[in-house]
Design an enzyme around this catalytic site. Structure first.
Site, PDB file in Angstrom:
ATOM      1  N   GLU A   1      -1.482 -18.774   3.809  1.00 59.72           N
ATOM      2  CA  GLU A   1      -2.137 -20.077   3.509  1.00 59.72           C
ATOM      3  C   GLU A   1      -2.016 -21.027   4.700  1.00 59.72           C
ATOM      4  O   GLU A   1      -2.937 -21.823   4.873  1.00 59.72           O
ATOM      5  CB  GLU A   1      -1.516 -20.684   2.256  1.00 59.72           C
ATOM      6  CG  GLU A   1      -1.787 -19.893   0.981  1.00 59.72           C
ATOM      7  CD  GLU A   1      -1.057 -18.555   0.905  1.00 59.72           C
ATOM      8  OE1 GLU A   1       0.035 -18.456   1.505  1.00 59.72           O
ATOM      9  OE2 GLU A   1      -1.581 -17.635   0.281  1.00 59.72           O
TER      10      GLU A   1
ATOM     11  N   ASP B   1      -0.063 -14.591  -7.149  1.00 59.64           N
ATOM     12  CA  ASP B   1       1.076 -14.489  -8.063  1.00 59.64           C
ATOM     13  C   ASP B   1       0.785 -15.036  -9.455  1.00 59.64           C
ATOM     14  O   ASP B   1       1.220 -16.123  -9.830  1.00 59.64           O
ATOM     15  CB  ASP B   1       2.282 -15.217  -7.469  1.00 59.64           C
ATOM     16  CG  ASP B   1       2.706 -14.609  -6.150  1.00 59.64           C
ATOM     17  OD1 ASP B   1       2.250 -13.481  -5.843  1.00 59.64           O
ATOM     18  OD2 ASP B   1       3.466 -15.251  -5.411  1.00 59.64           O
TER      19      ASP B   1
ATOM     20  N   ASP C   1      -0.173 -11.204   3.557  1.00 59.39           N
ATOM     21  CA  ASP C   1       0.399 -12.174   2.618  1.00 59.39           C
ATOM     22  C   ASP C   1       0.851 -13.441   3.344  1.00 59.39           C
ATOM     23  O   ASP C   1       0.944 -13.473   4.577  1.00 59.39           O
ATOM     24  CB  ASP C   1       1.599 -11.516   1.912  1.00 59.39           C
ATOM     25  CG  ASP C   1       2.119 -12.333   0.718  1.00 59.39           C
ATOM     26  OD1 ASP C   1       1.377 -13.193   0.215  1.00 59.39           O
ATOM     27  OD2 ASP C   1       3.269 -12.099   0.304  1.00 59.39           O
TER      28      ASP C   1
HETATM   29  O1  MIG Z   1       7.157 -15.487  -1.559  1.00 57.28           O
HETATM   30  O2  MIG Z   1       6.351 -10.218  -0.482  1.00 57.28           O
HETATM   31  O3  MIG Z   1       1.945 -12.889  -3.471  1.00 57.28           O
HETATM   32  O4  MIG Z   1       2.516 -10.212  -3.999  1.00 57.28           O
HETATM   33  O5  MIG Z   1       5.181  -9.380  -3.717  1.00 57.28           O
HETATM   34  C1  MIG Z   1       6.710 -14.318  -2.174  1.00 57.28           C
HETATM   35  C2  MIG Z   1       6.827 -10.683  -1.704  1.00 57.28           C
HETATM   36  C3  MIG Z   1       6.088 -13.407  -1.164  1.00 57.28           C
HETATM   37  C4  MIG Z   1       4.068 -13.154  -2.439  1.00 57.28           C
HETATM   38  C5  MIG Z   1       2.971 -12.209  -2.800  1.00 57.28           C
HETATM   39  C6  MIG Z   1       3.532 -11.108  -3.647  1.00 57.28           C
HETATM   40  C7  MIG Z   1       4.627 -10.391  -2.901  1.00 57.28           C
HETATM   41  C8  MIG Z   1       5.717 -11.388  -2.492  1.00 57.28           C
HETATM   42  N1  MIG Z   1       5.128 -12.463  -1.716  1.00 57.28           N
END
Ligand code: MIG
Length: 628
Positions: free
Chosen positions: A307, A416, A304
């Site tokens: 980007e 999201d 995660d």
């Molecule tokens: O700023 O880890 O897309 O699936 O639950 C949010 C917390 C960070 C974004 C991910 C989401 C995840 C969440 N993350």
């Protein structure tokens, strides 16, 4: 056939695996002037592709921008999401594919400014362009896919159903969820761990109060047929004494600022640094850290924030402080208030920050901004290479940010989204684009991530998502519970999820064949029925594998919908767990689909397994055949 045109690329993105000689001709059918590619569109031209992006399957009419973005509002006016997938398929009097291999920003104006003209503008004129021709839409896609290499194929158990939630904090939370699924007799293969399993959001650590013995817990779950899938975030907490930080800092494995110091950003762990995934040594070093979790029996991960997402940088924050201080001395008026508010909002994912750090690549030092779209790809590659080496076989792995090339290393989830009806259709429309670009193992957060889910929304979402290779229910912190057991009656969800398991022999074979043959698992109807003008306008049905067609209901309160059959098919209906069939002629039909029924179509006999509690217990030899 593929032609390559080269315009001063300064880095090998890694997207393309096949060597293509340089072409000296003009990059037809585009005309090129002042660093801008343009194309006149005939009235009937349709445009497919662009991977994970918003709006319809046919992309004509909107303007898109490739810039991997952490933007949790997937509304129709957006131009970019988390992926940068610069492949388009033009289907008009001229029919061809085009891949713009460029690591930075590029804009695709597909008839937005002028409805007859495509204008493609790379921000920096440094790219390779591949023009791909072929006999059919499918053939062009396959030719493109051989160019970019074989797609990732997950382990078979990854076809099971997974439950996730940002908000399961302790072992007890996870066990409670597993128990609830068991008690409701709903199949389950995966439970996901979000950032709260970590110690202070530090990658490769486990909070020992919340998970006293993750190894034992993961073994206990596996015994029950459930795998734990932890999240890994891109950024590393800046904290001396935290060995991942200390090592990376010592070895120079983090992205540097202009002065050669580690560039400091704020993300979940607070002040953090960014592993330089474009530096092969750093990439290997980071990848090998997953061993700490594979040693505890972990077999899959989701990557995660790659980007990379930046809440703020140290530099940006200091500038904002200054502005707020200055304001202190003025009399506060509305305009200066909004000014300061905007300054704070603009700290997030600020362009200036992306311009302020550097990577050490095999081609030398490059500014992040110019290669921004490669970061998530390289993080996925780092994990994939190391995990294959550690495990001797591919892991379950998927990522939020991606570029073409990452499709060889993992899947993607679409980030999201919201618990909105429109996002069921959005998810359906994203699938073929992703498939064209090689991302076959993909899916959306079922039920929606942000916002509050309702029972009917979850039923309809699942009735579509049971066909997506990645089938995961996930929700944000603080939102209402949306597990399959959260709405009281569990039967309706059990039937839908059981149908998924009954279909796995077909779905997994379809996925595998799509990987092996460089084909799409999900296709718009027009790909299979090129001469059918109606099929070309259908935006809410998809072909799945070689014989199925789906036409889900995605509108609130709808209990029926129109469906279009390009040829006679067998309609398969699941009602309260029972399967019935009906032969339908080609053409339009108005089909009743009460909430809880799943209705789909087959061109030829389809095998269905018996329901099972998890993929391991599925019997592939004990199937019944439905349809004719
Ligand atoms: O700023 O880890 O897309 O699936 O639950 C949010 C917390 C960070 C974004 C991910 C989401 C995840 C969440 N993350």
């Amino acid at each position: 056939m593929v032609k390559r045109y080269s315009f001063d690329p300064f880095i090998n993105t890694g997207a393309v695996v096949r060597e293509v000689p340089l072409s000296s001709s003009e990059p037809k059918p585009f005309s090129l002037s002042n660093g801008v590619f343009s194309l006149h569109m005939d009235e009937h031209m349709r445009i497919y592709g662009l991977g994970e992006s918003i709006r319809g399957i046919n992309k004509r009419g909107w303007i898109y921008e490739s810039w991997c973005s952490d933007d949790p509002f997937h509304t129709e006016e957006k131009r970019s999401l988390y992926g940068a997938h610069n492949f388009l398929l033009f289907d008009g009097e001229e029919r061809f594919g085009a891949f713009f291999d460029i690591p930075g920003r590029i804009t695709f104006d597909l008839g937005y400014t002028d409805s007859d003209t495509v204008v493609i503008t790379p921000e920096r004129f440094a790219l390779d362009l591949y023009i791909i021709t072929g006999e059919s839409l499918k053939a062009i896609v396959s030719e493109f896919r051989t160019l970019i290499g074989k797609s990732y194929l997950p382990p078979m158990w990854a076809m099971g159903y997974g439950q996730s939630r940002w908000g399961y904090v302790t072992e007890a939370d996870i066990r409670r969820c597993a128990d609830a699924y068991r008690d409701a007799r709903i199949p389950l293969d995966m439970l996901y761990l979000d950032i709260d399993y970590m110690d202070s959001f530090k990658d490769f650590t486990v909070n020992s109060e919340r998970f006293p013995d993750l190894g034992a817990f993961s073994a206990e779950m596996k015994e029950r047929g459930i795998r734990l899938i932890p999240i890994i975030d891109a950024a590393v907490k800046k904290e001396s004494g935290y060995d991942v930080y200390d090592e990376g800092h010592r070895e120079g494995y983090f992205c540097k600022d202009e002065q050669g110091e580690d560039f400091v950003v704020g993300v979940w762990p607070g002040m953090s640094v960014l592993p330089d995934f474009l530096n092969p040594q750093a990439s290997r070093w980071f990848g090998m850290k997953y061993k700490r979790l594979t040693d505890l029996g972990i077999e899959g991960f989701w990557n995660d924030m790659n980007e990379p997402a930046l809440f703020y940088s140290e530099k940006g924050l200091n500038n904002a402080y200054k502005e707020i201080k200055e304001l202190d001395s003025k009399r506060l008026d509305a305009l200066s208030f909004f000014g300061v508010r905007d300054t704070l909002v603009r700290l997030q994912n600020a362009e200036d920050d992306y311009k302020s750090f550097y990577h050490e690549t095999p081609e030398g030092r490059v500014r992040h901004y110019d290669v921004h779209n490669l970061y998530g790809y390289r993080m996925t590659e780092s994990a994939y290479n190391a995990l294959c080496e550690l495990r001797g076989e591919p892991p379950l792995l998927f990522s939020r940010a991606s570029y073409i090339g990452a499709h060889r290393c993992g899947g993607v989830w679409t980030g999201d989204n919201h618990s909105w009806w429109s996002h069921i259709l959005q998810s359906l429309q994203q699938m073929p684009g992703l498939n064209m670009c090689g991302f076959l193992y993909s899916g959306s957060d079922i039920g929606g991530f942000n916002g509050n889910c309702t029972r009917d929304l979850l039923i309809r979402w699942m009735s579509f998502a049971l066909f997506t290779p990645l089938m995961r229910n996930h929700a944000a912190f603080g939102t209402r519970s949306q597990e399959a057991f959260a709405f009281g009656d569990t039967e309706v969800f059990r039937h839908i999820i059981e149908l998924r398991y009954r279909l796995i022999p077909y779905l997994y074979r379809s996925l595998k064949e799509a990987v092996e043959r460089d084909e799409m698992y999900f296709r718009p109807l027009v790909f299979d029925y090129e001469d059918d003008e109606i099929a070309a306008t259908v935006e809410d049905q998809l072909m799945v594998g070689d014989r199925l067609m789906i036409a889900p209901v995605y509108r609130q309160n709808a209990a029926a919908r129109h469906i279009y059959l390009p040829e006679p098919m067998t309609q398969i209906r699941m009602h309260e767990g029972d399967i019935s069939t009906e032969e339908l002629n080609e053409g339009w039909h108005y089909v009743s689909v009460p909430l809880g029924d799943v209705v789909f179509y087959t061109k030829s006999p389809l095998e269905l397994a018996k329901p099972a509690r998890n993929v391991g217990e599925l019997n592939f030899d004990d199937t019944e055949t439905v349809g004719s």
